[in-house]
Design an enzyme around this catalytic site. Structure first.
Site, short mmCIF file in Angstrom:
data_model
loop_
_atom_site.label_atom_id
_atom_site.label_comp_id
_atom_site.label_asym_id
_atom_site.label_seq_id
_atom_site.Cartn_x
_atom_site.Cartn_y
_atom_site.Cartn_z
N LYS A 1 -12.62 -0.38 5.72
CA LYS A 1 -12.74 -1.22 4.54
C LYS A 1 -13.90 -2.21 4.67
CE LYS A 1 -9.05 0.87 3.21
NZ LYS A 1 -9.09 1.91 2.18
N TYR B 1 0.85 -1.20 0.00
CA TYR B 1 0.00 0.00 0.00
C TYR B 1 0.89 1.25 0.00
CZ TYR B 1 -2.81 3.55 2.60
OH TYR B 1 -3.42 4.69 3.05
N ASP C 1 -1.33 -6.20 9.51
CA ASP C 1 -2.40 -5.26 9.17
C ASP C 1 -3.52 -6.09 8.56
OD1 ASP C 1 -4.11 -3.40 8.02
OD2 ASP C 1 -2.49 -2.02 7.51
N ILE D 1 -6.77 -5.20 7.99
CA ILE D 1 -7.94 -4.35 7.77
C ILE D 1 -8.90 -4.87 6.70
CG2 ILE D 1 -6.85 -2.24 8.60
CD1 ILE D 1 -6.64 -1.31 5.70
#
Lengths: 487, 438
Positions: B276, B152, B237, B239
């Site tokens: 998200k 990302y 992470d 998410i």
């Protein structure tokens, strides 16, 4: 759920994490702990600790609550407001809702009597005033650099401005002899001290109205400050978080109003930190604002705001509320009135017991002078007195030393975070404490006079020396025997 | 008019003047092109369609329905009782009910395979803040974090900008579907050592952004072994954990830890957010779950700079604690994303474009290598510009995600209506047809 703790892993944390820059070991927070373990309640715990160490404004929450009830369309979870839900929930642009920025600009202008107009495009969001201070420090200074800050100052600045940024705060000492006003001499002295120690000074951080003093800066002092930062070509961060909480005088004079007065004043040095936590009594909503006259700083702070944006739900609600002109005018006026009334009641109550406060016209607290109760003119004595106030008088107040005040004996006492009845209970307790101290001081002085006679009879040969000692101001100030009696 | 000229003042900070904020990347340039010429079905049908923003708009109706049917939520937030307490609530522990709700929701996403202790949850204003905060806690300025590529683009800012920490990429490529290998990990670590950088942790995204794939059990085990052996932290992470198309296919690091009896768990920290899975990026709800007490305590203190609005906590607590709702939401959201993904991949395949086989996320990882004039970053950026200017589609070039193999692009599909998606896909179809003819 416990996990195997491998002791050698404790070194795996950063220096920032392992240090105590979080500031929670300060005495400022000790009192909160005492309150948390024994909180006052008029019915269930009338003997508990009354929280007077938290600068919160509860006096006008009813007005806000009423507005919200009357405007269900401003909330995205009501029937009336649900059609906004999707758009609002999806909105994460770090510019913030345009209507929100406009609303903030209007509100801030109004709090300054309409004499300053704020450009919504220069308004940047942050995670409360806490986030605003940290972001400004990141923008304006490098690790090891310093900002000068007049004492006494809000203790959490050490965390907000310094903890993760590595920036330092150096004191500009102020004294009661001139009501703690900031002087040119003090500014120059602080700057010179930094220079001698090879520390790069990047700016001055001030709070106006002051926390903990509750005073506002006069025109001359503001001009002195502006001249100083312009001469040294350094930044000025002005925390105006209590700007809507000024009472007992016509208007609040913001530094923004003076920027056009002298051609030598460079606006790009000026940055304002604001928040709705104090004036609107909404600390839970985490609405911080950075307003800078420097476009590069605005741009940078805006990018950094990604780390602490205001919830769009909250932006939506407050943009409606603060764009409601009728409401904001009514609110600001009523807030002033209620703060004024509360301040008057509290300070006149204290005066009856012979306790004075620094004359103040703003804020949610008073700067109380308890020097007369100090056993000796030291920080230790102040902290001892403070422990008595917490443990025996059962009030959590904040000792001046936690604000880095140069003079022991001053305490910040918050008055806007409780109802009238609780305030009266607090006053009564202070009154009882003051009476008790007076009685015991009188008794002690009587005892001393008796002992003095005895001592003199033994020390006739060294008469001059002993007499001098007995007459020193040190021994003549009343002592609090409660200090000795404390556990 | 007199132009005021002032003597130079003290410079702004190095952080302020650096470009580590990352906004000069093509990732953001595409967003700007969209802002200047946004597609609208009626008013601007030839405008740019935003396919560079990983947002989830496919399941809003479920949330709105819940709030409509549970008007007691609005009473809770606005007031009959408790307004004042909520307005004043700035305790960095967060509302108890909300932390419990988050723990419950995270457990539901993992199919009840792990338990989360709500006392280990620290709330932050978004995962952006959570990742930066964890970096401040585990690394000193000048230290390094290993991050598998492609990653990302926002990590360049979140992990490095204000923290002064470096990112060393762990390079992955298409030869094994971009999976992380032990060799890649060791190579990255050695590179750091050579540059005299202390590696303090590995940050991975599972499911991956931009790949849209969930990590497999052997890879997760490998990673845990690696970080333990090198005495470093692991940030996972997660998410997109609620956006894996089928629940069996997502294995959280929490599961592996539980299976290992939580040995060495204090190295591990999970990042989560509602931006998200629930499609609520505006509300700024992020969370850190750490198995390390010192990290929990410190993170909580640091969260003072980035707390979640108390009224948002209040509004979301009932919904996230309602297991009937969350079970249904998670299942429906997954199905809808899977359907969209399959539809997009199929339509692209029909016009000759292949994607990495994905099983998660709000995007697909598209392979446009055959279309490159040259197999270089420049070649990729040329193609990206063509797609932006001629097709009016903002997609994200792999190089902005630090992919070492030119020609891959991340294409988001969940942030628009199905009608807009069709328009976007037909633009791809026309483009490919035109190419075949020439």
């Amino acid at each position: 759920m416990g996990y195997q703790s491998v002791s050698e892993n404790s070194h795996l944390l950063s220096r920032i994490a392992a240090g105590d820059g979080h500031g929670e070991n300060s005495s400022y927070f000790d009192g909160w702990k005492a309150y948390d373990s024994n909180p006052f309640h008029p019915v269930s715990n009338p003997g508990g600790v009354i929280q007077m160490g938290l600068a919160e404004n509860l006096l006008c929450l009813d007005l806000i609550k009423e507005w919200i009830k009357e405007h269900p369309e401003a909330s995205i979870c009501t029937e009336e407001g649900l059609n906004y839900f999707e758009a609002v929930a999806n909105f994460q642009d770090y510019h913030g809702l345009p209507s929100f920025r406009q609303a903030l600009a209007r509100f801030m202008g109004k709090a300054r009597g309409g004499r300053v107009s704020f450009n919504p495009d220069s308004i940047v969001m942050s995670g409360g005033g806490t986030g605003a201070q940290e972001t400004l420090a990141f923008c304006l200074a490098d690790p090891g650099d310093a900002f000068l800050v007049p004492t006494p100052y809000y203790p959490a600045f050490d965390r907000d401005f310094c903890w993760r940024t590595g920036v330092r705060l150096l004191p500009i000492n102020c004294f009661s002899s001139n009501n703690f006003k900031l002087t040119k001499a003090a500014l120059e002295s602080a700057y010179e001290t930094a220079r001698k120690n090879n520390i790069g000074v990047k700016g001055v951080l001030m709070t106006n109205p002051s926390n903990p003093l509750g005073t506002t800066m006069d025109r001359d002092t503001l001009k002195t400050l502006l001249t100083f930062v312009n001469q040294k070509r350094i930044h000025l961060v002005c925390d105006e978080v209590f700007s809507g909480s000024v009472f007992n005088q016509a208007d609040f004079l913001s530094v923004c109003e003076l920027l056009d007065e002298e051609p030598s004043y460079d606006k790009s040095l000026i940055h304002i930190a604001y928040s709705l936590s104090k004036d609107l009594g909404l600390p839970g909503f985490r609405v911080g604002v950075i307003y800078s006259y420097n476009d590069t700083v605005v741009k940078c702070a805006r990018r950094m705001s990604s780390f602490g944006l205001v919830s769009s739900q909250t932006q939506h609600l407050l943009s409606h509320m603060l764009n409601d002109d009728d409401f904001t005018s009514k609110y600001l006026a009523e807030n002033k009135r209620r703060l004024h009334t509360r301040h008057e009641e509290f300070t006149s109550g204290l005066e009856k017991f012979g306790i004075n406060c620094l004359p103040s016209t703003a804020g949610l607290f008073v700067w109380m002078d308890l020097r007369q109760f100090l056993k000796e003119n030291t920080e230790n004595a102040e902290l001892k007195l403070w422990r008595v106030i917490i443990d025996d008088v059962k009030l959590n107040v904040s000792p001046g030393s936690s604000f880095r005040c140069t003079e022991p004996g001053w305490f910040r006492v918050c008055f806007a975070n409780m109802d009238d009845a609780t305030m009266h209970v607090a006053l009564k307790r202070i009154g009882d404490f003051a009476d008790k101290v007076k009685d015991e001081t009188t008794q002690l002085q009587q005892k001393k006079r008796f002992n003095k006679k005895l001592r003199l009879s033994f020390c006739r040969i060294n008469d001059g020396g002993i007499t001098q000692h007995l007459m020193s101001p040190h021994l003549q100030s009343p002592r609090s025997p409660l200090v000795k009696a404390s556990h | 008019m007199v132009v005021k000229v002032y003597k130079p003042c003290v410079p702004l900070s190095a952080i302020a003047t650096s470009s580590t904020h990352g906004e000069d990347s093509p990732y953001f340039a595409g967003w700007r092109a969209y802002d200047e010429d946004p597609y609208d079905a009626t008013t601007n049908p030839s405008g740019v369609i935003q396919m560079g923003l990983a947002e989830n708009q496919v399941s809003f109706d479920l949330l709105e329905k819940y709030l409509e049917e549970h008007q007691e939520v609005s009473k809770l937030v606005n007031g009959i009782g408790g307004f004042r307490e909520n307005a004043l609530f700035q305790d960095y522990h967060g509302l108890n009910s909300f932390r419990k709700a988050m723990a419950s929701f995270m457990e539901e996403i993992r199919g009840g395979k792990v338990k989360f202790d709500s006392n280990r949850i620290v709330l932050t204003a978004g995962a952006t803040a959570a990742n930066e905060l964890l970096t401040f806690i585990i690394a000193n300025p000048g230290d390094a974090l290993l991050v598998p590529t492609p990653y990302y683009p926002g990590f360049d800012r979140d992990l490095r900008w204000r923290t002064g920490v470096n990112i060393i990429p762990v390079n992955c490529n298409s030869s094994n579907k971009f999976q992380i290998t032990k060799q890649a990990l060791e190579e990255a670590y050695a590179k750091a050592k050579k540059a005299d950088l202390q590696v303090k942790g590995l940050l991975m995204t599972n499911p991956s952004n931009p790949l849209g794939t969930a990590m497999t059990r052997p890879v997760l085990e490998e990673i845990l072994n690696f970080i333990s052996s090198k005495n470093m932290h692991l940030i996972s992470d997660e998410i997109y954990s609620g956006s894996v198309f089928s629940s069996e296919e997502f294995i959280s690091i929490a599961e592996i830890l539980e299976e290992r009896g939580y040995a060495d768990a204090q190295r591990v920290h999970i990042v989560y957010s509602l931006s998200k899975d629930l499609g609520l990026p505006g509300f700024r709800v992020g969370a850190i779950y750490s198995y390390n007490d010192a990290v929990v305590t410190t993170a909580r203190r640091m969260s003072s700079f980035t707390l979640v609005s108390s009224q948002t906590q209040k509004m979301l607590s009932p919904m996230l604690s309602d297991v009937t709702f969350t079970k249904n939401y998670i299942k429906t959201n997954r199905e809808r994303l899977k359907r969209r993904y399959n539809y997009v991949v199929e339509r692209l395949r029909e016009c000759g474009i292949e994607c990495l086989h994905g099983n998660a996320g709000l995007f697909c990882w598209m392979n446009l290598k055959p279309l490159l004039e040259e197999a270089t970053t420049d070649g990729e950026l040329k193609l990206w510009e063509t797609i932006l200017k001629d097709l009016k589609l903002d997609i994200s070039p792999g190089s902005s995600c630090h992919c070492t193999e030119p020609g891959w692009f991340r294409v988001c599909f969940a942030n628009m209506s199905i009608e807009t998606l069709d328009v976007a896909l037909s633009r791809f179809t026309s483009f490919m047809e035109k190419r075949r003819k020439t």
